[in-house]
Design a protein around this motif. Sequence first.
Motif, PDB file in Angstrom:
ATOM      1  N   ASP A  10       6.702  16.112   4.285  1.00 50.46           N
ATOM      2  CA  ASP A  10       6.391  17.652   4.723  1.00 50.46           C
ATOM      3  C   ASP A  10       4.830  18.382   4.261  1.00 50.46           C
ATOM      4  N   PRO A  11       4.217  18.488   5.356  1.00 53.16           N
ATOM      5  CA  PRO A  11       3.004  19.132   4.861  1.00 53.16           C
ATOM      6  C   PRO A  11       3.129  20.565   4.103  1.00 53.16           C
ATOM      7  N   ARG A  12       4.118  21.101   4.360  1.00 53.08           N
ATOM      8  CA  ARG A  12       4.151  22.160   3.522  1.00 53.08           C
ATOM      9  C   ARG A  12       4.470  21.655   1.838  1.00 53.08           C
ATOM     10  N   VAL A  13       5.003  20.764   1.553  1.00 51.95           N
ATOM     11  CA  VAL A  13       5.356  20.241   0.223  1.00 51.95           C
ATOM     12  C   VAL A  13       3.935  19.840  -0.171  1.00 51.95           C
TER      13      VAL A  13
ATOM     14  N   CYS B  62      15.506  13.460 -12.318  1.00 47.64           N
ATOM     15  CA  CYS B  62      15.663  12.195 -11.710  1.00 47.64           C
ATOM     16  C   CYS B  62      15.507  12.599 -10.083  1.00 47.64           C
ATOM     17  N   THR B  63      16.660  12.638  -9.590  1.00 48.72           N
ATOM     18  CA  THR B  63      17.057  12.862  -7.848  1.00 48.72           C
ATOM     19  C   THR B  63      16.647  14.457  -7.712  1.00 48.72           C
ATOM     20  N   GLY B  64      16.901  15.341  -8.820  1.00 47.51           N
ATOM     21  CA  GLY B  64      16.624  16.714  -8.698  1.00 47.51           C
ATOM     22  C   GLY B  64      15.341  17.360  -8.061  1.00 47.51           C
ATOM     23  N   PRO B  65      14.151  16.319  -8.524  1.00 48.58           N
ATOM     24  CA  PRO B  65      12.888  16.984  -8.068  1.00 48.58           C
ATOM     25  C   PRO B  65      12.812  16.928  -6.325  1.00 48.58           C
ATOM     26  N   LYS B  66      13.533  16.177  -5.552  1.00 46.16           N
ATOM     27  CA  LYS B  66      13.590  16.190  -4.123  1.00 46.16           C
ATOM     28  C   LYS B  66      14.159  17.820  -3.922  1.00 46.16           C
ATOM     29  N   THR B  67      15.331  17.935  -4.292  1.00 47.68           N
ATOM     30  CA  THR B  67      15.808  19.271  -3.917  1.00 47.68           C
ATOM     31  C   THR B  67      14.923  20.417  -4.288  1.00 47.68           C
ATOM     32  N   ALA B  68      14.455  20.277  -5.349  1.00 49.86           N
ATOM     33  CA  ALA B  68      13.361  21.451  -5.786  1.00 49.86           C
ATOM     34  C   ALA B  68      12.316  21.676  -5.054  1.00 49.86           C
ATOM     35  N   LEU B  69      11.845  20.356  -4.666  1.00 48.05           N
ATOM     36  CA  LEU B  69      10.527  20.654  -3.616  1.00 48.05           C
ATOM     37  C   LEU B  69      11.148  21.098  -2.215  1.00 48.05           C
ATOM     38  N   HIS B  70      12.188  20.811  -1.495  1.00 55.91           N
ATOM     39  CA  HIS B  70      12.694  21.536  -0.528  1.00 55.91           C
ATOM     40  C   HIS B  70      12.841  22.744  -0.783  1.00 55.91           C
ATOM     41  N   VAL B  71      13.330  23.305  -1.839  1.00 54.51           N
ATOM     42  CA  VAL B  71      13.414  24.665  -2.092  1.00 54.51           C
ATOM     43  C   VAL B  71      12.204  25.457  -2.044  1.00 54.51           C
ATOM     44  N   ALA B  72      11.252  24.695  -2.831  1.00 60.03           N
ATOM     45  CA  ALA B  72       9.981  25.323  -3.165  1.00 60.03           C
ATOM     46  C   ALA B  72       9.455  25.604  -1.621  1.00 60.03           C
ATOM     47  N   ALA B  73       9.456  24.828  -0.681  1.00 61.70           N
ATOM     48  CA  ALA B  73       9.093  24.527   0.574  1.00 61.70           C
ATOM     49  C   ALA B  73       9.707  25.585   1.595  1.00 61.70           C
ATOM     50  N   ASP B  74      11.083  25.741   1.314  1.00 64.97           N
ATOM     51  CA  ASP B  74      11.666  26.365   2.330  1.00 64.97           C
ATOM     52  C   ASP B  74      11.796  28.163   1.838  1.00 64.97           C
TER      53      ASP B  74
ATOM     54  N   THR C 143      20.668  18.918   2.447  1.00 61.83           N
ATOM     55  CA  THR C 143      20.396  20.350   3.076  1.00 61.83           C
ATOM     56  C   THR C 143      21.216  21.272   2.355  1.00 61.83           C
ATOM     57  N   GLY C 144      22.664  20.799   2.350  1.00 63.97           N
ATOM     58  CA  GLY C 144      23.699  21.701   1.371  1.00 63.97           C
ATOM     59  C   GLY C 144      23.251  21.885   0.058  1.00 63.97           C
ATOM     60  N   GLN C 145      22.821  20.905  -0.732  1.00 63.95           N
ATOM     61  CA  GLN C 145      22.326  21.206  -1.972  1.00 63.95           C
ATOM     62  C   GLN C 145      21.224  22.086  -2.051  1.00 63.95           C
TER      63      GLN C 145
ATOM     64  N   LEU D 161      11.318  32.042  -4.155  1.00 64.91           N
ATOM     65  CA  LEU D 161      12.140  31.828  -5.432  1.00 64.91           C
ATOM     66  C   LEU D 161      11.600  30.761  -6.422  1.00 64.91           C
ATOM     67  N   VAL D 162      10.530  30.282  -6.274  1.00 69.85           N
ATOM     68  CA  VAL D 162      10.118  29.400  -7.161  1.00 69.85           C
ATOM     69  C   VAL D 162       8.683  29.760  -7.818  1.00 69.85           C
ATOM     70  N   GLU D 163       8.761  29.913  -9.164  1.00 75.14           N
ATOM     71  CA  GLU D 163       7.600  30.219  -9.912  1.00 75.14           C
ATOM     72  C   GLU D 163       6.741  28.980 -10.290  1.00 75.14           C
ATOM     73  N   SER D 164       7.385  27.920 -10.651  1.00 80.28           N
ATOM     74  CA  SER D 164       6.757  26.623 -10.800  1.00 80.28           C
ATOM     75  C   SER D 164       7.708  25.364 -10.759  1.00 80.28           C
ATOM     76  N   LEU D 165       7.239  24.424 -10.955  1.00 75.94           N
ATOM     77  CA  LEU D 165       8.131  23.041 -11.029  1.00 75.94           C
ATOM     78  C   LEU D 165       7.754  22.112 -12.129  1.00 75.94           C
ATOM     79  N   VAL D 166       8.989  21.782 -12.719  1.00 73.73           N
ATOM     80  CA  VAL D 166       8.594  20.628 -13.742  1.00 73.73           C
ATOM     81  C   VAL D 166       9.567  19.443 -13.253  1.00 73.73           C
TER      82      VAL D 166
END
Length: 275
Positions: A198-201, A83-95, A62-64, A99-104
């Motif tokens: 997470d249903p929001r994701v 690699c592991t970054g997409p999980k963090t990116a998804l949490h940011v996109a949901a919360d 959560t700190g990340q 701040l998120v235009e798109s995800l790769v």
Amino acid sequence: MPRLSTSSSINFRKRSVSESTLPPVVFVNALGQGPAAWSRLRDRIGRHPTSVWSPELSWTRTGQEEQLARLLSGRSAHLVAWCTGPKTALHVAADYPELVESLVFLNPSFKGPGRPLDIDTEYESELVDLLSTVRSRPGMAARLIDALNRRRASNPSSSIGLPAELDDPGTSVFRDAATLIAYAERHLEFWADDPLMDPRVKALEVPITVVSGAQDVVVAPSDVARIAASFPRSNSVEVSGGHFALYTHSDEVAQALSAHLAAADVEPGSLSFPR
């Protein structure tokens, strides 16, 4: 605790004054990796301001997320996570959807409680055993590092596709016991998380491109396909190379990323990929 190479602020590399109004591209790094792996890809992305963001091992999951959201400073961005970054990116996109235009996602690692065990690669299975041992018996960390170094001497790092020029013992998570212990804690915490629950994701409507490497032995291509199928607006691309394709096959990855960004620039906020 030893500190990994990490961005303390977002310093965007701008292409020109006229292009500085485009949403920035933030490269979200994998746990324990420095910015060098992104150097070739970053040089091949035109027009958009770019920056590499790397998580500290001292930050919880959560700190990340909070640090990444804070460093975006309220400006929405395209998040390109490896690699592991997409999980963090998804949490940011949901919360923080604003701040998120798109995800790769590049070679996304989604090992977690919601994933079938038979998808685990040999690399993941061995890493689970190693990191679990380090967590339960931290006093063994130094001995395990010695054993790993002996193994690497007879089995070069190229076996997982790590280019020699990126194999820096001075920044490796296996450089000393304290770093390995911190890495084990963060990685096991990462594996215990499944953002797809997470249903929001699952309901995210931002465009998502998922890029896999045909020779990836770290993350199973079948799992990458599963991730791509999890979202209503996603595009799946396979490139040559393995887990470090962003560096070894940067031209192919840049082509996929540029196509994604070009579509987003033409029709901001309404990009849709065929399923």
